[in-house]
Design an enzyme around this catalytic site. Structure first.
Site, PDB file in Angstrom:
ATOM      1  N   GLY A  78      33.996  43.806  49.273  1.00 19.80           N
ATOM      2  CA  GLY A  78      34.265  42.939  48.126  1.00 19.80           C
ATOM      3  C   GLY A  78      34.033  41.462  48.376  1.00 19.80           C
ATOM      4  O   GLY A  78      34.671  40.621  47.745  1.00 19.80           O
ATOM      5  N   THR A  79      33.072  41.129  49.267  1.00 19.89           N
ATOM      6  CA  THR A  79      32.817  39.691  49.463  1.00 19.89           C
ATOM      7  C   THR A  79      32.159  39.078  48.216  1.00 19.89           C
ATOM      8  O   THR A  79      32.379  37.904  47.920  1.00 19.89           O
ATOM      9  CB  THR A  79      31.946  39.412  50.711  1.00 19.89           C
ATOM     10  OG1 THR A  79      30.662  39.998  50.544  1.00 19.89           O
ATOM     11  CG2 THR A  79      32.592  39.947  51.982  1.00 19.89           C
ATOM     12  N   ASN A  80      31.381  39.881  47.497  1.00 23.12           N
ATOM     13  CA  ASN A  80      30.808  39.353  46.249  1.00 23.12           C
ATOM     14  C   ASN A  80      31.883  39.189  45.180  1.00 23.12           C
ATOM     15  O   ASN A  80      31.844  38.238  44.399  1.00 23.12           O
ATOM     16  CB  ASN A  80      29.673  40.247  45.755  1.00 23.12           C
ATOM     17  CG  ASN A  80      28.391  39.969  46.507  1.00 23.12           C
ATOM     18  OD1 ASN A  80      27.735  38.957  46.284  1.00 23.12           O
ATOM     19  ND2 ASN A  80      28.050  40.850  47.442  1.00 23.12           N
ATOM     20  N   MET A 110      28.978  51.934  45.000  1.00 17.31           N
ATOM     21  CA  MET A 110      28.029  52.840  45.640  1.00 17.31           C
ATOM     22  C   MET A 110      27.710  54.092  44.811  1.00 17.31           C
ATOM     23  O   MET A 110      27.454  55.158  45.368  1.00 17.31           O
ATOM     24  CB  MET A 110      28.547  53.248  47.017  1.00 17.31           C
ATOM     25  CG  MET A 110      28.766  52.067  47.959  1.00 17.31           C
ATOM     26  SD  MET A 110      27.302  51.036  48.152  1.00 17.31           S
ATOM     27  CE  MET A 110      26.343  52.064  49.237  1.00 17.31           C
ATOM     28  N   ASN A 168      23.998  43.913  38.454  1.00 12.07           N
ATOM     29  CA  ASN A 168      24.171  44.358  39.843  1.00 12.07           C
ATOM     30  C   ASN A 168      23.591  43.303  40.780  1.00 12.07           C
ATOM     31  O   ASN A 168      22.744  42.504  40.397  1.00 12.07           O
ATOM     32  CB  ASN A 168      23.424  45.690  40.036  1.00 12.07           C
ATOM     33  CG  ASN A 168      23.611  46.272  41.424  1.00 12.07           C
ATOM     34  OD1 ASN A 168      24.701  46.214  42.004  1.00 12.07           O
ATOM     35  ND2 ASN A 168      22.542  46.827  41.983  1.00 12.07           N
ATOM     36  N   HIS A 197      21.641  43.209  44.578  1.00 12.07           N
ATOM     37  CA  HIS A 197      21.007  44.095  45.546  1.00 12.07           C
ATOM     38  C   HIS A 197      20.455  43.268  46.708  1.00 12.07           C
ATOM     39  O   HIS A 197      19.841  42.215  46.488  1.00 12.07           O
ATOM     40  CB  HIS A 197      19.880  44.890  44.878  1.00 12.07           C
ATOM     41  CG  HIS A 197      19.230  45.848  45.823  1.00 12.07           C
ATOM     42  ND1 HIS A 197      19.814  47.042  46.189  1.00 12.07           N
ATOM     43  CD2 HIS A 197      18.061  45.757  46.504  1.00 12.07           C
ATOM     44  CE1 HIS A 197      19.028  47.656  47.060  1.00 12.07           C
ATOM     45  NE2 HIS A 197      17.955  46.907  47.267  1.00 12.07           N
TER      46      HIS A 197
HETATM   47  C1  GRF Z   1      26.003  43.678  49.067  1.00 13.02           C
HETATM   48  O1  GRF Z   1      25.111  43.523  50.139  1.00 13.02           O
HETATM   49  C2  GRF Z   1      25.295  43.975  47.791  1.00 13.02           C
HETATM   50  O2  GRF Z   1      24.041  43.377  47.705  1.00 13.02           O
HETATM   51  C3  GRF Z   1      25.167  45.468  47.806  1.00 13.02           C
HETATM   52  O3  GRF Z   1      26.357  45.923  48.414  1.00 13.02           O
HETATM   53  C4  GRF Z   1      26.873  44.923  49.264  1.00 13.02           C
HETATM   54  C5  GRF Z   1      28.291  44.671  48.855  1.00 13.02           C
HETATM   55  O4  GRF Z   1      28.944  43.788  49.713  1.00 13.02           O
HETATM   56  N1  GRF Z   1      24.972  45.988  46.465  1.00 13.02           N
HETATM   57  P1  GRF Z   1      30.414  43.286  49.391  1.00 13.02           P
HETATM   58  O5  GRF Z   1      31.308  44.507  49.225  1.00 13.02           O
HETATM   59  O6  GRF Z   1      30.355  42.464  48.137  1.00 13.02           O
HETATM   60  O7  GRF Z   1      30.805  42.475  50.568  1.00 13.02           O
END
Ligand code: GRF
Length: 196
Positions: free
Chosen positions: A12-14, A92, A109, A111
């Protein structure tokens, strides 16, 4: 104000980048709910720490996607929390028809490659194995195909001679944390039309 729903399966860093961008006043919106298909996802903790409603919704019998009945439960939860834009952030599972028809052109999304190159899993490793000199990340609207759909933004990351999959992924993620909040901001401000 735009209400966002985030689906995440992992770290969940995003999600954190979106939370921080809202907190700093950079992104005009609010996160109404975070949902995960993984009860261990650290994303759920991040949401709770930020005071955002967070739920684990069991993913059902299939490994790679949610069957229609399960998609309905996800959609109900998002609707209940007044979500207008769904952000996949390391979710996922492939998004199917029930989801898409309830949020037409309102699912995006991120990617970790310069799409359409290297869709699918571990895109940073695919890029390294292929030997490309530049890779990066892409935000895009979600359609019925995997890692397809209209591109919103991209950021380029050079591949360095001594890169490992981990070091490359780390640098790609730094750019992700910049372009994902920016993409949502542009949508919130009406500067990018949903899927058009
Ligand atoms: C990221 O690299 C994103 O591009 C891909 O999954 C990863 C998720 O990372 N879809 P995080 O859980 O947000 O750290």
């Amino acid at each position: 104000m735009l209400t966002i729903g985030v689906l995440a399966s992992g770290q969940g860093t995003n999600l954190q980048a979106l939370i921080d961008a809202i907190k700093e006043g950079y992104l005009p919106g609010r996160i109404g709910v975070v949902i995960s298909d993984n009860p261990q996802a650290y994303a759920l903790e991040r949401a709770k720490k930020a005071g955002i409603p967070a739920f684990y919704l069991p993913p059902g019998p299939r490994k790679t996607y949610l069957v229609s009945e399960v998609e309905k439960q996800y959609v109900e939860c998002l609707v209940k929390h007044q979500v207008q834009l769904v952000c996949l952030a390391g979710f996922m599972r492939v998004i199917k028809r029930t989801f898409l028809s309830n949020f037409p052109n309102r699912i995006i999304n991120i990617h970790p490659s310069l799409l359409p190159a290297f869709p699918g899993l571990e895109a940073w490793k695919q890029a390294l194995d292929y030997g490309v000199k530049f890779t990066g990340c892409t935000t895009h609207f979600v359609n019925e195909y995997v890692d397809a759909g209209k591109i919103i933004l991209q950021a380029v990351v050079p591949v360095l001679p001594d890169d490992t999959p981990e070091s490359l992924h780390r640098r790609i993620q730094e750019k992700e944390h910049f372009i994902y909040p920016l993409s949502v901001k542009l949508i919130a401000q009406g500067q990018i039309k949903y899927g058009e």
